[in-house]
Design an enzyme around this catalytic site. Sequence first.
Site, mmCIF file in Angstrom:
data_model
loop_
_atom_site.group_PDB
_atom_site.id
_atom_site.type_symbol
_atom_site.label_atom_id
_atom_site.label_comp_id
_atom_site.label_asym_id
_atom_site.label_seq_id
_atom_site.Cartn_x
_atom_site.Cartn_y
_atom_site.Cartn_z
ATOM 1 N N GLU A 78 44.478 43.760 41.600
ATOM 2 C CA GLU A 78 43.784 43.746 40.311
ATOM 3 C C GLU A 78 43.666 42.280 39.935
ATOM 4 O OE1 GLU A 78 42.537 43.383 36.870
ATOM 5 O OE2 GLU A 78 44.631 43.742 36.317
ATOM 6 N N LYS A 117 58.609 41.790 41.517
ATOM 7 C CA LYS A 117 58.779 40.349 41.340
ATOM 8 C C LYS A 117 58.247 39.967 39.975
ATOM 9 C CE LYS A 117 56.796 36.856 41.716
ATOM 10 N NZ LYS A 117 56.457 35.760 40.754
ATOM 11 N N CYS A 160 42.159 39.522 31.474
ATOM 12 C CA CYS A 160 41.206 39.435 32.585
ATOM 13 C C CYS A 160 39.912 40.174 32.293
ATOM 14 C CB CYS A 160 41.842 39.965 33.866
ATOM 15 S SG CYS A 160 42.457 41.654 33.757
ATOM 16 N N GLU A 214 36.840 31.856 35.368
ATOM 17 C CA GLU A 214 37.694 32.552 34.409
ATOM 18 C C GLU A 214 38.529 31.511 33.662
ATOM 19 O OE1 GLU A 214 40.372 36.559 34.397
ATOM 20 O OE2 GLU A 214 40.762 35.138 36.010
#
Length: 494
Positions: free
Chosen positions: A260, A186, A294, A393
């Site tokens: 992840e 996807k 990240c 984050e």
Amino acid sequence: MLTVRGTPISLQHPDSLYIDGEWRAATGERKLDVIDAATEEVFLQIGETSTQDMDAAIAAARRAFDHSPWPFLEPKERAEYLRKFAAGMRARAEQLATFWSREVGATYRMAVPSMSRVPALFDYYADLAETYEWEKRDQPEFSAFGVVVSEPVGVVGAIVAWNTPLSLAAYKIAPALLAGCTIVLKAPPESPGELYLLAEIADEIGLPKGVFNVVNGHRGVSEQLVRDPRVDKVAFTGSSPVGRQIASAAGERLARFTLELGGKSAAVVLDDYDLGTAAAAIAQQECSISGQVCMSLTRVIVSKHRHDEMAAALGAAFGAKRVGDPFDPETDLGPVAMAKQQQSVLNHIEAGKREGATLVAGGGVPSHFERGYFIEPTVFANVDNASTIAQEEIFGPVLSVIPAENEEHAIQLANETQYGLNNAVFTDDVERAWYATRRFRSGTAGNNGFKTDTRMGFGGFKQSGVGREGGIQGLAPYLETKTILLDGVPKRFQ
């Protein structure tokens, strides 16, 4: 056909989806706009995946796994397709890099060499076909013959984030194909270009029907993919909140999954290390994809007696980076990927100001840009480790300098977060580096810079994920082990 700095980019089938070895017209109700991050202009439209399209893709992958020879080929036979994938990507390196720069804001001079690492990953897994122990013979207690074999987990639903779609997909596709799995990938609607090119490569190299399928779409079809009982494993890269939802949905039916997820990584600068050198390394790394990484080292933890000097050095190093057109070879920092991401970063900057941190550099949108999702390289000092900008984050070019009482306190601060993806310690004393890295609660721990080695695997502790990608560790999640006990020895083992 479009041309950016002399590099033509186009997709052969922007209105279609790659399902069951062919391009099929998407049946969604609308087109999805793909925006150039530097100009805010629509430069591509793709057909949207409907629930019917997703169902067809899952069905194709299921048929290919259950009724085709693919899972039973020798690994070295599947490895040949990986090498063909690698060759196809190398031939399209400039096109892939151009999509990445336009969709996400990565500088083109960084994007082109980065694209060479993705086909190298496919070659790495192809090489594993010869060295991995797929069949491990043992001597059972009550049978004449025993062996533990590694078999593919089945149909894989792979969902990747928008920031580095090709590399994130590669860490799933390459080991899954080598293992003998079939895949529904996807693509993120914000940055689908690279993955559509990957589907074109699959078509050209003659990958068997249904083995690799590429669709797109938002939350609805993603949830459909995660919940479908025909999907044996989900491999996801994205935010921790979404990862928790996927884990819950997969857990309801005991589907395998790897996640992840996000990070809030620390750079602990010890007293023996030169602050200017540390600042240069941290600022340079944070330029990568405008901080949309990240594993970025966004919390800089330093002894309080060196805090002000560290903050000034970071402000000078990061503030001097040139923000601009990602296709300009002089640009250090391009835009962030989209309007909502720009606003999210700006909201975090305002939170930092509101909660009492000291703004050292940046703090807003560069005044000389009329268009584009640009953010000034931003440094905050005197940051409380419990504050919003130290705990959430941000996914943008924002650094926080946090004072610590001593080395032990610095390591404690590094670990005081819900995340555990990456950390680094800056010291020239390897024994101190070993001590710190063993105490970091993170999946990767480096010395004197942002470091990762994907052939050794990467992933996170705590809410930074479940499982590992890259290396031999990245192959294991796509395999199931089966113990076979026979009353005789097959010819294969004689």
